[in-house]
Write an enzyme that holds these catalytic residues in place. Structure first.
Site, PDB file in Angstrom:
ATOM      1  N   ARG A  34       0.861  -1.178   0.000  1.00  0.00           N
ATOM      2  CA  ARG A  34       0.000   0.000   0.000  1.00  0.00           C
ATOM      3  C   ARG A  34       0.903   1.235   0.000  1.00  0.00           C
ATOM      4  O   ARG A  34       1.905   1.284   0.726  1.00  0.00           O
ATOM      5  CB  ARG A  34      -0.902   0.029   1.235  1.00  0.00           C
ATOM      6  CG  ARG A  34      -2.085  -0.926   1.164  1.00  0.00           C
ATOM      7  CD  ARG A  34      -3.104  -0.521   0.100  1.00  0.00           C
ATOM      8  NE  ARG A  34      -4.257  -1.407   0.038  1.00  0.00           N
ATOM      9  CZ  ARG A  34      -4.366  -2.480  -0.746  1.00  0.00           C
ATOM     10  NH1 ARG A  34      -3.378  -2.833  -1.558  1.00  0.00           N
ATOM     11  NH2 ARG A  34      -5.460  -3.211  -0.735  1.00  0.00           N
ATOM     12  N   GLU A  41      -3.465   7.364  -4.384  1.00  0.00           N
ATOM     13  CA  GLU A  41      -3.932   6.777  -5.645  1.00  0.00           C
ATOM     14  C   GLU A  41      -5.283   7.328  -6.083  1.00  0.00           C
ATOM     15  O   GLU A  41      -6.152   7.489  -5.216  1.00  0.00           O
ATOM     16  CB  GLU A  41      -4.075   5.259  -5.459  1.00  0.00           C
ATOM     17  CG  GLU A  41      -2.835   4.510  -5.866  1.00  0.00           C
ATOM     18  CD  GLU A  41      -2.936   3.031  -5.578  1.00  0.00           C
ATOM     19  OE1 GLU A  41      -2.033   2.519  -4.918  1.00  0.00           O
ATOM     20  OE2 GLU A  41      -3.926   2.406  -6.002  1.00  0.00           O
ATOM     21  N   HIS A  93      -1.062  -0.029 -10.014  1.00  0.00           N
ATOM     22  CA  HIS A  93      -1.667  -0.984  -9.058  1.00  0.00           C
ATOM     23  C   HIS A  93      -2.207  -2.228  -9.777  1.00  0.00           C
ATOM     24  O   HIS A  93      -3.411  -2.503  -9.757  1.00  0.00           O
ATOM     25  CB  HIS A  93      -2.768  -0.315  -8.222  1.00  0.00           C
ATOM     26  CG  HIS A  93      -3.014  -1.011  -6.913  1.00  0.00           C
ATOM     27  ND1 HIS A  93      -3.415  -0.361  -5.769  1.00  0.00           N
ATOM     28  CD2 HIS A  93      -2.892  -2.328  -6.554  1.00  0.00           C
ATOM     29  CE1 HIS A  93      -3.558  -1.234  -4.777  1.00  0.00           C
ATOM     30  NE2 HIS A  93      -3.236  -2.444  -5.233  1.00  0.00           N
TER      31      HIS A  93
HETATM   32  C1  DGY Z   1      -5.494  -6.268  -2.735  1.00  0.00           C
HETATM   33  O1  DGY Z   1      -6.273  -7.184  -3.003  1.00  0.00           O
HETATM   34  O2  DGY Z   1      -5.456  -5.738  -1.633  1.00  0.00           O
HETATM   35  C2  DGY Z   1      -4.550  -5.857  -3.818  1.00  0.00           C
HETATM   36  O3  DGY Z   1      -3.940  -4.650  -3.557  1.00  0.00           O
HETATM   37  C3  DGY Z   1      -5.259  -5.853  -5.173  1.00  0.00           C
HETATM   38  O4  DGY Z   1      -4.294  -5.999  -6.139  1.00  0.00           O
END
Ligand code: DGY
Length: 313
Positions: free
Chosen positions: A233, A262, A280
C-alpha cells in the site's frame, strides 16, 4: 428480496454466481461513498473494491448484512463501524499471492536492470550499437533481499528469490520458523534491513503502525546501490522522502505499484528515470481476477444463506 449491489464491473465468473439477484453500477469510475450509499440502498449485500471508501454512511444502510471486498487489503473499510453495526466484512486473501509476488519480482528485475528506461532509450532512437558502458544496472543473483512484512505475499517473494540465490532477511511481528527453514530466511530489525539489504520489498498491510514505516530515516540508511519495491500500500512509504532519495541518487532505484494518494502520483516521481511506476496491477492476471471475483461472490452467497463466509475479516 436478498439482493447484491456491485460497485464496479467485475469478471463474469463472479457475476454468474450472483445472477439474477444482482445490480452492477453503470458508472465507469469509482463511486463516492455518497453514491454507493444511494445506489446500494435496499440491498442485503455489497460487493466492493479497494477503491471504495466504506464508512458508517454505507455500513449503516438498513438491511445490509454483508460487505464483500474483492481485495486482500481492507484498509479502505471502517472495520470498527462494521463490527458496531453488525455488518459482516469478507475479503479475498490467498488467491492473489503468486500474482502479486510475481509483480514484485518483475519490479525487482525491472529496476535493477533498468528495463523501462532502456526501452525508452531505444524507442527514442538513441541505440547506436553495443556499448561497454551502456545502461549498467545491478546484479540480483546472490544479493541480500529484505522482506518487510512476511505474510503470504512476502513469503512468496522470498521463495521466488531462491531461484536467484538470494539471501533473505525478514521483518515480521511474529517469528516464522517454517518460513525460516523453507527459505533459509533470518528475522531482522527494520534498521538491519534498511542498512544491509540490496533489495527491500514491502509487503505489510496498511495500519496506523505501518504508515510511513519506510520514511526519510529508513531511506537514509539504505545503500546507494539498493532498490526499494512497494507492491503493498502506498502510504507505507513516505513518497516525498522517496522522491528526495531518488532525486539525489541516495538509493539506486525504486519500483512502485502503489501510491500514497492513488490514483495521483507525486509529480516528482513522474520526472525521474530511476523509478518504475505501475498502476496498481499486482493482482491483475486473468486467473487471479477471476478467482477474486468468485471468492467475493461466494462470501456474499454464504452470508445470504445464513452460513459462515469462507473469508471473514
Ligand atoms: C489487494 O487485493 O489488496 C490488492 O492490492 C489488489 O491488487
Amino acid at each position: 428480496m436478498k439482493s447484491v449491489f456491485i460497485t464496479r464491473p467485475i469478471p463474469e465468473s463472479g457475476l454468474a454466481l450472483l445472477f439474477p439477484h444482482v445490480t452492477v453500477t453503470t458508472s465507469p469510475k469509482p463511486l463516492t461513498p455518497e453514491e454507493i450509499a444511494f445506489q446500494a440502498e435496499g440491498n442485503t449485500a455489497i460487493l466492493c473494491q479497494l477503491t471504495d471508501k466504506i464508512g458508517e454512511q454505507v455500513l449503516s444502510l438498513p438491511g445490509l448484512r454483508v460487505l464483500a471486498t474483492m481485495s486482500a487489503g481492507t484498509d479502505h473499510i471502517d472495520l470498527s463501524a462494521s463490527r458496531r453495526l453488525g455488518v459482516t466484512v469478507t475479503n479475498t486473501p490467498g488467491c492473489l499471492t503468486e500474482a502479486t509476488a510475481e509483480l514484485a519480482f518483475a519490479l525487482i528485475l525491472a529496476t535493477a536492470r533498468r528495463l523501462p528506461e532502456s526501452d525508452r532509450f531505444l524507442r527514442a532512437g538513441r541505440f547506436k550499437g553495443w556499448d561497454p558502458l551502456l545502461l549498467q544496472g545491478q546484479t540480483i543473483v546472490g544479493k541480500r533481499l529484505g522482506i518487510v512484512g512476511a505474510g503470504r505475499i512476502g513469503q512468496e517473494v522470498a521463495r521466488m528469490s531462491k531461484g536467484f540465490g538470494m539471501e533473505v532477511l525478514y521483518l515480521s511481528r511474529t517469528p516464522k520458523p517454517e518460513f525460516e527453514a523453507a527459505c533459509a530466511a533470518r528475522s531482522a530489525s527494520l534498521d538491519e534491513i534498511a542498512a544491509t539489504c540490496d533489495v527491500v520489498s514491502v509487503h505489510t498491510p496498511l495500519t496506523p503502525e505501518t504508515r510511513h514505516l519506510v520514511d526519510a530515516a529508513f531511506l537514509a540508511k539504505m545503500k546507494p546501490t539498493a532498490i526499494l519495491v512497494n507492491t503493498a500500500r502506498g502510504p507505507v512509504v513516505d513518497e516525498a522522502a522517496l522522491v528526495d532519495a531518488l532525486r539525489q541518487k541516495r538509493i539506486f532505484a525504486a519500483g512502485l505499484d502503489v501510491f500514497e494518494e492513488e490514483p495521483a502520483v507525486s509529480a516528482g516521481l513522474l520526472e525521474l528515470e530511476n523509478v518504475v511506476l505501475l498502476p496498481h496491477i499486482g493482482s491483475a492476471t486473468f486467473e487471479t481476477r477471476n478467482r477474486m471475483a468468485t471468492m467475493a461472490a461466494s462470501n456474499v452467497l454464504a452470508v445470504l444463506r445464513g452460513e459462515p463466509p469462507p473469508n471473514p475479516v
